[in-house]
Design a protein around this motif. Structure first.
Motif, PDB file in Angstrom:
ATOM      1  N   TYR A 128       0.981  -1.280  -0.030  1.00  0.00           N
ATOM      2  CA  TYR A 128       0.051  -0.150  -0.063  1.00  0.00           C
ATOM      3  C   TYR A 128       1.062   1.103   0.231  1.00  0.00           C
ATOM      4  O   TYR A 128       0.692   2.266  -0.929  1.00  0.00           O
ATOM      5  CB  TYR A 128      -1.063   0.049   1.310  1.00  0.00           C
ATOM      6  N   VAL A 137      -3.483   7.032   2.710  1.00  0.00           N
ATOM      7  CA  VAL A 137      -3.762   5.247   2.338  1.00  0.00           C
ATOM      8  C   VAL A 137      -3.668   4.823   3.528  1.00  0.00           C
ATOM      9  O   VAL A 137      -4.537   3.860   4.030  1.00  0.00           O
ATOM     10  CB  VAL A 137      -2.517   5.263   1.591  1.00  0.00           C
ATOM     11  N   ALA A 188      -6.957   2.746   5.664  1.00  0.00           N
ATOM     12  CA  ALA A 188      -6.813   1.183   5.787  1.00  0.00           C
ATOM     13  C   ALA A 188      -6.936   0.694   7.144  1.00  0.00           C
ATOM     14  O   ALA A 188      -7.356  -0.406   7.446  1.00  0.00           O
ATOM     15  CB  ALA A 188      -5.641   0.644   4.934  1.00  0.00           C
TER      16      ALA A 188
END
Lengths: 294, 307, 269
Positions: free
Chosen positions: B191, B209, B213
């Motif tokens: 990621y 990001v 998550a």
């Protein structure tokens, strides 16, 4: 360029937060130790406490804390090992096991004051133990069991399945294999968890206020007959612990040096907890080395 | 007959030890489950007595604001309005969580994204030590540092929700932080690499990001922290002032479910209405603890689906 | 891999008057949950001989071996049907004491798994649990089983040392010594040399050839040269079926089944 600037600012802010937390712990420890340690003398550690006059110590409370801890560990260690063995070795994958796991999770997240009230209702009143070390030890056991059990389960599960097969292939039962092969190999982790649990129990107060009680009758340290009421070993006497003592003198203390006594007692409590943390690491490592080395 | 053949058909010592061991471990686990059931049974039977035996109206119990179980109001109804305590408990819990969450996320990002080495060497042990400090010690520090500080800055007695919040903030900070760290660590590395490869800065990557998550995991940590704050008794009781009054601001004495319980249970007679009403508060605490548990599970399930 | 006819088999049958059968299976089926992993395997193992079980990975050879002393009992959702005959008893039945049975049918695993105990205790621990208290007997059995496993000379001065300090090959030979210290009838070996270097493998193979004077050995191997070197009989497994069983020499020179022929000539595996 803008993104890079933000990156720098964010890094700065985050570092400041991390620094703040470190500073927070340092000032907490510093405050307690600087304020408390000057009061910690041999006399303070051994003398009984005073209710109305200054110069009282924490001798009896300190003894009570350790005795209570010892009794509760004697009950909870074998129970948690048994329960941990069940979960790691025998529990089938079905809804009953799910219920069991949920129950343990719920127990571990119950507020300690609720556990204490349960102990008060059942041990102190129904079983007629009164405010006593025994009631306190049982309630601490309830409080500590879920964490110890999970610790034992994790420790056992970390030992590879081939070790169990080795025992089984020699005609040993699963239980024998676990008892004589798996538990010894998991011992470093089990011991570390037990000592950490002991540290947690040592500082617990809310569960004890209405079970072990809030009074520390004078003990006769020459009388080691557990049946005698003034004997330190008597499990049926009320026993205020160090943590309860700190709470007690701060919420309703009437001795003139209450804040000095609680600072000193807090320092002792903190040192004890730090010691438990340190011991957990050292002993775990030591046992591990002893087992794997020649 | 072949002795080996004969021995195969007899129950061996090992088989007996297996049966014994299985029973023994089953006994231990059953005992724990039994204890949990017993806790629910006893607290519920006592806590419900207020409503079934003493005929207090549940709605009034939850919404009335005067708590004086030994007195009766003008209609002859006992004054058992638990609203002040309920508000007090939720107040300190939410405020403490509100305060602790940004710090926990900040510390978590520092430990996983910025300086993992220093995070592990310094912050990790710091968190473990903060968890280890007994709650009475937090209470004592609150009493001797925070309460006087609040008094100096805002006036009044210094006792109240603000002081309670400050103490709880420190107490739940390590819980929320360590779970935040776990959540951030479980975000797969690719990621980050994908985002960085697109030219995003570390902060953009983290913010857009990694944090997204890790949100379910962080939320779980916050709920765990709230559960701890809601159930904490002595540290809060020592600094909140213990006045069963509706809190109008953050710096006047208030009370929580736990503080009223710790103060009151020893001063009431078993079986009396005043005592039963306290057990109802304990039942409320128990149910809230269940709620927090449920919430954690729900978040876990949602998080698992969205991934 | 081509599709092979799984109904065509060539299984050697021993004449009971000429050969002593130590262990045999009749229509052995193994199920993992709904999935059947072994279909009607019927094989016989002659006493004091080495039988190799070969086949590609996933062929069921390990599954079959692990059923022989019921190690599959410990895996959830596993079911084994059919007969496993040992000393005229079907040991795949509930009346048989599985622990006692395993004292006679020992097992050595793929990865060396010594206990985190001393070398001496590794060998004597199970014996002590089974009630053997005679110190002299235990000392003797440690020496003879270590000698049989070709480890005695290397460890005789350090029997108190932790077994985990040994090298991988030494650990595996210790596991063999531990198994034969029980004085079993039969030794089951699940790819015992697959985790070892060539030199250790060689030592283990020599050990096995010497051991067949005293034990009946069934060994799973994915190494065909190994099977050819040490075994007297070979069983070939494919897709959960035992397709061919015969003298090793015959299997490796004139296999009767197409799948076996392709496998031993290296077409798949």
């Amino acid at each position: 360029m803008d993104a890079k600037k933000w990156d720098k600012i964010a890094t700065g802010v985050l570092t400041a937060i991390a620094g703040f937390i470190v500073l927070l712990l340092a000032s907490l420890l510093g405050y307690i130790l600087v304020r408390g340690l000057p009061h910690v003398t041999w006399g303070f550690l051994t003398k009984p406490s005073q209710t109305f006059t200054k110069g009282g110590g924490i001798g009896i409370q300190l003894f009570n804390s350790f005795y209570l801890l010892l009794l509760s560990m004697i009950i909870s260690v074998p129970l948690s090992i048994g329960a941990g063995i069940y979960l790691a070795e025998y529990a089938p994958k079905n809804w009953v096991t799910n219920v069991i796991r949920t129950a343990i999770e719920v127990l571990s997240s119950l507020p300690s004051v609720v556990v204490g009230l349960f102990g008060f209702l059942v041990f102190v009143i129904q079983f007629k133990f009164g405010f006593s070390i025994l009631a306190g030890a049982l309630v601490l056991t309830v409080f500590n069991l879920p964490l110890l059990t999970r610790n034992v389960e994790d420790a056992l599960k970390s030992i590879h399945f081939t070790q169990r097969e080795a025992g089984l292939a020699l005609g040993l039962s699963r239980y024998e294999t676990v008892k004589h092969v798996i538990i010894p190999e998991a011992l470093p982790n089990i011991i570390t968890g037990m000592i950490l649990g002991a540290g947690r129990v040592f500082g617990e107060a809310a569960a004890l206020i209405y079970t072990a009680g809030q009074s520390a009758p004078v003990l006769d340290f020459t009388n080691w007959n557990p049946a005698n009421i003034s004997s330190p070993l008597n499990p049926m006497r009320p026993a205020e612990t160090l943590a309860v003592h700190i709470w007690k003198i701060n919420s309703e203390g009437i001795m003139p040096d209450a804040s000095a006594v609680s600072a000193g007692a807090s320092a002792v409590l903190i040192i004890a907890v730090l010691l438990f943390n340190w011991l957990a690491r050292v002993i775990g490592k030591h046992v591990y080395r002893k087992m794997t080395a020649s | 007959m072949d002795p080996i053949k004969a021995s195969l058909l007899k129950k061996s010592r090992a088989a007996k030890s297996e049966t014994r061991g299985k029973l023994l471990s089953l006994f231990c686990i059953s005992l724990i489950v039994f204890i949990v059931l017993a806790i629910f049974y006893f607290v519920a039977s006592k806590g419900l007595a207020t409503f079934f035996h003493d005929k207090v109206n549940l709605g009034r119990f939850l919404t009335q604001s005067s708590w004086n179980p030994s007195l009766k109001d003008s209609h002859g109804r006992p004054e058992v309005g638990a609203l002040p305590m309920i508000l007090g408990s939720f107040g300190v819990t939410f405020l403490a969580a509100l305060l602790a969450t940004p710090f926990a996320i900040g510390a978590g990002i520092f430990m996983t994204e910025i300086s993992p080495k220093r995070g592990e060497k310094i912050l990790q042990p710091v968190m473990e030590l903060l968890v280890g400090i007994p709650s009475v010690v937090y209470g004592f520090i609150g009493l001797s540092v925070i309460v006087p500080a609040v008094r100096t800055v805002f006036g009044g007695s210094g006792f109240g929700i603000l002081a309670g919040t400050c103490v709880l903030f420190v107490m739940i900070l390590p819980t929320v932080t360590s779970m935040t760290v776990d959540a951030l660590k479980s975000v797969p590395r690719y990621y980050r690499e994908a985002s960085l490869a697109l030219g995003a800065t570390r902060w953009q990557t983290t913010w857009k990001v990694v944090l997204r998550a890790a949100t379910p995991g962080i939320l779980t940590g916050v709920v765990f922290g709230m559960a701890r704050a809601f159930g904490e008794a002595l540290a809060v009781q020592m600094v909140i002032g213990n006045a069963a009054l509706l809190p109008h601001n953050l710096i006047t004495p208030a009370s929580t479910l736990t503080s009223v319980l710790t103060m009151g249970i020893g001063n009431t007679v078993m079986g009396s209405l005043a005592n039963n009403a306290l057990w109802s508060l304990a039942l409320l605490l128990l149910l809230m603890s269940l709620m927090f548990n449920l919430l954690v599970r729900l978040i876990g399930r949602k998080g698992a689906i969205s991934r | 891999m081509a599709d092979y006819d799984l109904t065509k088999t060539h299984i050697k049958q021993f004449s009971e008057t000429k050969h002593e059968i130590a262990l045999s299976t009749e229509n052995l089926n193994v199920y993992y949950g709904d999935k059947q992993a072994m279909f009607d395997a019927s094989l016989q193992f002659e006493r004091y001989r080495i039988t190799a079980l070969i086949g590609a990975s996933g062929s069921g050879k390990s599954t079959y071996l692990r059923s022989l002393n019921r190690m599959n009992d410990n895996i959830a959702n596993t079911r084994v049907t059919g007969k496993i005959m040992y000393r005229d008893v079907d040991i795949n039945s509930d009346e048989v004491d599985v622990y006692k049975m395993r004292e006679h049918i020992g097992m050595v695993f793929q990865r060396p798994n010594p206990f985190a105990k001393s070398i001496y205790d590794n060998i004597t621990f199970a014996l002590k649990q089974h009630g053997q208290k005679d110190k002299k007997y235990l000392d003797e059995i440690v020496e003879t089983s270590l000698k049989q496993a070709a480890l005695w000379d290397q460890v005789k001065d350090s029997l108190g040392k932790s077994a985990l300090a040994l090298s991988g090959g030494q650990q595996q030979r210790l596991c063999i010594a531990r198994a034969i210290a029980m004085k079993p009838d039969i030794l089951l070996m699940d790819e015992p040399a697959s985790a070892l270097d060539p030199i250790s493998t060689n030592t283990v193979e020599e050990t096995l050839i010497r051991l067949k004077e005293k034990f009946t050995i069934v060994i799973v191997t994915h190494n065909m040269q190994q099977a050819a070197r040490i075994s007297d009989y070979t069983a070939f497994f494919h897709s959960g079926h035992a397709l061919e069983f015969d003298e090793t020499r015959k299997i490796f020179t004139r296999p009767k089944i197409k799948a076996a022929e392709d496998y031993v000539s290296g077409h798949f595996g």
